[in-house]
Design an enzyme around this catalytic site. Structure first.
Site, PDB file in Angstrom:
ATOM      1  N   ASP A   9       0.882  -1.157   0.000  1.00 21.21           N
ATOM      2  CA  ASP A   9       0.000   0.000   0.000  1.00 21.21           C
ATOM      3  C   ASP A   9       0.934   1.226   0.000  1.00 21.21           C
ATOM      4  O   ASP A   9       2.143   1.118   0.289  1.00 21.21           O
ATOM      5  CB  ASP A   9      -0.933   0.008   1.213  1.00 21.21           C
ATOM      6  CG  ASP A   9      -2.156   0.901   0.963  1.00 21.21           C
ATOM      7  OD1 ASP A   9      -2.071   1.807   0.111  1.00 21.21           O
ATOM      8  OD2 ASP A   9      -3.185   0.709   1.638  1.00 21.21           O
TER       9      ASP A   9
HETATM   10  C1  NOJ Z   1      -3.986   3.961   0.021  1.00 22.08           C
HETATM   11  C2  NOJ Z   1      -5.145   3.019   0.034  1.00 22.08           C
HETATM   12  O1  NOJ Z   1      -5.169   2.310   1.249  1.00 22.08           O
HETATM   13  C3  NOJ Z   1      -5.115   2.026  -1.130  1.00 22.08           C
HETATM   14  O2  NOJ Z   1      -6.302   1.293  -1.137  1.00 22.08           O
HETATM   15  C4  NOJ Z   1      -4.901   2.741  -2.423  1.00 22.08           C
HETATM   16  O3  NOJ Z   1      -4.902   1.796  -3.485  1.00 22.08           O
HETATM   17  C5  NOJ Z   1      -3.601   3.514  -2.370  1.00 22.08           C
HETATM   18  N1  NOJ Z   1      -3.654   4.485  -1.273  1.00 22.08           N
HETATM   19  C6  NOJ Z   1      -3.305   4.245  -3.656  1.00 22.08           C
HETATM   20  O4  NOJ Z   1      -4.179   5.296  -3.807  1.00 22.08           O
END
Ligand code: NOJ
Length: 821
Positions: free
Chosen positions: A293
């Site tokens: 993430d």
């Molecule tokens: C954080 C989020 O938790 C995740 O779901 C997302 O894909 C990423 N940011 C990228 O935006």
């Protein structure tokens, strides 16, 4: 209910118990992480991707290519870079020497995020409520098509299967399908196929147990730093609940998995070797790549050795030159880098992204939507039916007194409430969603917990509704900006135009009296329950919305409530009001919200959604897992979030504690009635149950786990007066101690004509009958034990019951010899 010592793994058997963490946090400030070592046992080396697996041909091509690359080139594949040329949320740079054009990674779970000329699809919660495998596939396929045409290589969800939905107030539960692992896994597998059949790598997220937003991210307050919360979980709960839907997506061939922010048994997930090397890549045989993430990486050498393959959004922090150096000084074997690069390129080949006809990387993702740019219209007119179909099927009718719905040629109807009209604007900036729009001023003024670098103690209370207009999706990275939004008000207006109806509305003065026009036949009141990434909800209903409903109901004898809910919404504040004749939990239908609703309320189509969570009478009925865990001053440095309820979340907990819900899991009404009869249970004679495993690991686990070993059938008849769909559900009571009373293990949805009878079928796979043995580290059946079978319309309306017993010795209650591995 919980606490049997067998539930806790021993050090040799895998993930360790939570008891060490508990004792370490008892009574004193935890300033060292030493007590936590060993709770997530070291599992090395990282397994290399199989050469004879699901992706065999692509792995061979990838290996050949990797063999020609320099160390620097291989390392470049593993970390994100800024690419001013496109608006993708993540970019892998091109490697021109091998003809690799780079990759674009982009959210999200309900449509391509942060761009123009794309659709706003029904959100996960809504898709879940349709219980429709075919539609889940088609929705993901349509979404994958849009991502493909925009030049997205990796679609960051769907599926979202973590959070599963443990915390009733969880801010992101709406991104996933259900808090039941079976339902979530079934629809997630369809979503992987749908996305990948469109030529885009699916990214299943967030691995694993990312169950709350509060304190998901390590924070700093002055000189004091706080680690992310540690999700402390026993091995049985991991396998039977949280890992289950991930296994489905790995089985479906997901090309990538996103590791999550928090710690798991005190080791950050993106460097947790037990979870990545052990559980995901060995036990589940995952052949794709693991990507962090955003900013979820916490180490360089450790994360690579623990099995992490790609880091986002930037490789520069821990990898890039540091990783090259780590290889040169012997800290990381080059074979690990080879495997990282191979897994990434294999997924790329597997999805045909090397094809000359692929659109350019990020080609439709304009870097600055506020400047004129070339429009890439990613929509396909052929998807309109799927988008509307899913919007319709996710509406759940939960109250309908004296057939208040469908409407019967009304002469005059009135619309009330802030959620009836479109929000005040649809801004063309990345990530804007109704939530951010509603909260703009609050958002700018105060920091929000759960976003990067902010401190939990600074969290403002989250407004429970989005008062600026109707919501079609939740907020944060799962949001989107569709080309249009069909509000309820717009759809009712068009219908009024067609029918010559007198339409009245008041979206402002709903708390005054005397607003109800004398000849109104039905008053619709629209409210919502908003949620977003980055912050958990501060309640499951709000007094403002409840008082709007009661105020209208006091004045209008036929009040129909529509709630757009990004998560569980309680209705008890108005449920018993004698003038509230109908309630629709309209959830998050996407761009066609109003059209879908009007089709349902006018009876053009019968509602066919059912709840994928329990709606309680009171918030307190959810017990300790109503609200997120909040670190106390004592344990704030290494916060400890113990999942001590085990598998008992949502209906499993309500059943075990005998709590009467307002609406049970699986409940939903329609415009007809169904009867159930003729339960049939038969074993599949070709399945040799007592030998296991007979085969090796395939993606998802041992091949035998996916064999259908029993078949259950039931007849369902439409005894009412409308064509409608029924979602028949099968629950099993598994033998053995400490098992939930019932667990969903099958469902079938079919449309029935008036008077028609159909047979609903429920194939039961070996895994559906198995429980996880911590000691054996295997799934086990219980020969001699009684498997109870329940079939019906919801988790508490189960008119058909039966049972079967697996032949073999043993009493099936968990004592020695009673199980077949
Ligand atoms: C954080 C989020 O938790 C995740 O779901 C997302 O894909 C990423 N940011 C990228 O935006």
């Amino acid at each position: 209910m919980f606490g049997k010592s067998a539930l806790f793994a021993t050090a040799s058997a895998g993930l360790l118990s939570i008891s060490a963490a508990q004792s370490a946090t008892n009574g004193s400030v935890v300033t060292s992480d030493a007590p936590f070592y060993g709770q997530s046992p070291p599992t090395y080396p990282a397994p290399e991707v199989r050469r004879d697996g699901l992706f065999a041909e692509s792995v061979a091509k990838a290996r050949a290519l990797v063999a020609t690359m320099t160390l620097e080139e291989k390392v470049n594949l593993t970390g994100g870079v800024t690419n001013p040329g496109n608006g993708c949320g993540g970019n892998i740079p091109a490697v021109p020497s091998i003809g690799f054009p780079g990759m674009c990674l982009q959210d999200g779970p309900a449509g391509v995020r942060g761009t123009d000329f794309v659709s706003g699809f029904a959100a996960g919660i809504h898709t879940g409520a349709s219980w429709n495998r075919t539609l889940a596939y088609s929705r993901a396929n349509a979404m994958g098509g849009e991502a493909y045409r925009k030049g997205v290589s990796v679609a960051l969800g769907p599926p979202v299967v973590g959070p599963l939905g443990r915390i009733a107030e969880g801010g992101r539960n709406w991104e996933g399908f259900s808090n039941d692992p079976y339902l979530s896994g079934a629809l997630a597998a369809e979503s992987v196929h749908g996305i990948q059949d469109a030529g885009v790598i699916a990214c299943t997220k967030h691995f694993i147990a990312n169950e709350q937003e509060t304190n998901r991210i390590a924070t700093r307050d002055g000189n004091k730093s706080y680690q992310s919360s540690s999700t402390n979980m026993d091995d049985k709960t991991l396998h039977e609940l949280y890992l289950w839907p991930f296994a489905d997506t790995v089985h479906a061939g997901t090309g990538s998995v996103m590791c999550s922010y928090e710690r798991f048994n005190n080791s950050y997930v993106c460097q947790n070797s037990k979870l990545i090397n052990g559980v995901l890549k060995t036990e589940l045989g995952f052949e794709g790549f693991v990507v962090t993430d955003w900013f979820a990486q916490h180490s360089g050498v450790d994360s690579s050795l623990a099995g992490l393959d790609m880091t986002m959004p930037s490789g520069a922090t821990y990898w890039a030159g540091n990783l090259t150096q780590a290889v040169r000084n012997g800290s990381v074997p080059e074979t690990r880098i080879d495997d990282q690069a191979t897994r990434i390129l294999a997924a790329w080949y597997e999805l045909g992204l090397d094809s000359k006809s692929s659109p350019g990387v990020g080609v439709g993702m304009a870097p600055n939507l506020l400047a004129p740019h070339t429009i890439v219209d990613a929509r396909d007119a052929a998807d309109a039916e799927v988008i509307l179909g899913e919007a319709i099927e996710g509406h759940v009718l939960v109250k309908n007194v004296n057939n208040a719905l469908p409407l019967k040629d009304p002469r005059a109807i009135a619309l009330y409430g802030y959620d009836a009209k479109a929000p005040d604007y649809n801004a063309p900036s990345p990530g804007l969603s109704p939530w951010s729009i509603s909260l703009q001023s609050t958002d700018a003024a105060s920091p929000i917990c759960g976003f990067y670098g902010l401190v939990a103690s600074a969290c403002p209370p989250f407004p429970i509704n989005a008062p600026n207009g109707s919501i079609w999706v939740g907020g944060g990275s799962g949001g989107n900006t569709p080309t249009y939004f069909y509000s309820p008000f717009q759809a009712f207006s068009e219908r009024a135009f067609q029918d010559g109806t007198q339409l009245l509305w008041d979206f402002e003065n709903v708390n005054t009296t005397s607003t109800v026009y004398g000849n109104t036949e039905a008053c619709f009141i629209f409210i919502n329950a908003m949620a977003s990434e980055g912050i958990d909800r501060s309640g499951l209903h709000d007094n403002f919305s409840d008082s709007l409903v009661n105020n209208i109901a006091d004045q209008c004898s036929n009040t129909i409530v529509v709630v757009h809910n990004a998560g569980i919404a309680l209705v008890d504040a108005y449920y018993d009001h004698p003038n509230v004749t109908a309630i629709i939990l309209a959830q998050l239908p996407g761009q066609d919200s109003g059209r879908a609703l009007v089709d349902i309320v006018y009876g053009e189509i019968s509602p066919s959604g059912k709840l994928t969570y329990t709606v309680a009478k009171n918030e307190s009925d959810y017990g300790a897992i109503l609200s997120p865990y909040r670190p106390s001053a004592q344990d704030a440095i290494y916060p400890q979030d113990d999942f001590s309820e085990g598998v008992y979340i949502d209906y499993r907990a309500f059943d075990a504690q005998n709590i009467e819900p307002r609406f049970e899991f699986g409940f939903g009404l329609t415009y007809t009635n169904f009867t159930y009869s003729n339960l049939r249970i038969s074993s599949n004679s070709s399945a040799t149950l007592s030998q296991y495993p007979t085969d090796g690991i395939i993606p998802g686990g041992h091949a035998d786990l996916w064999d259908v070993v029993y078949n259950v059938y039931a007849d369902v008849k439409n005894t009412g007066e409308a064509i409608a769909a029924e979602i028949a559900q099968l629950y099993l009571g598994l033998p053995g101690n400490d098992q939930p009373i019932r667990q969903l293990r099958g469902f079938d949805k079919q449309w029935l004509d008036v008077g028609e009878t159909v047979t609903m079928g429920f194939p039961l796979r070996r895994r559906d009958l198995s429980t996880w043995s911590v000691e054996a580290q295997q799934w086990e059946l219980a020969p001699g034990g009684t498997y109870k079978v329940y079939v019906g319309a919801s988790s508490r309306n189960l008119p058909l019951t039966g049972s079967f017993t697996l032949r073999g010795s043993g009493n099936g209650n968990g004592t020695a010899g009673g199980y077949w591995k």
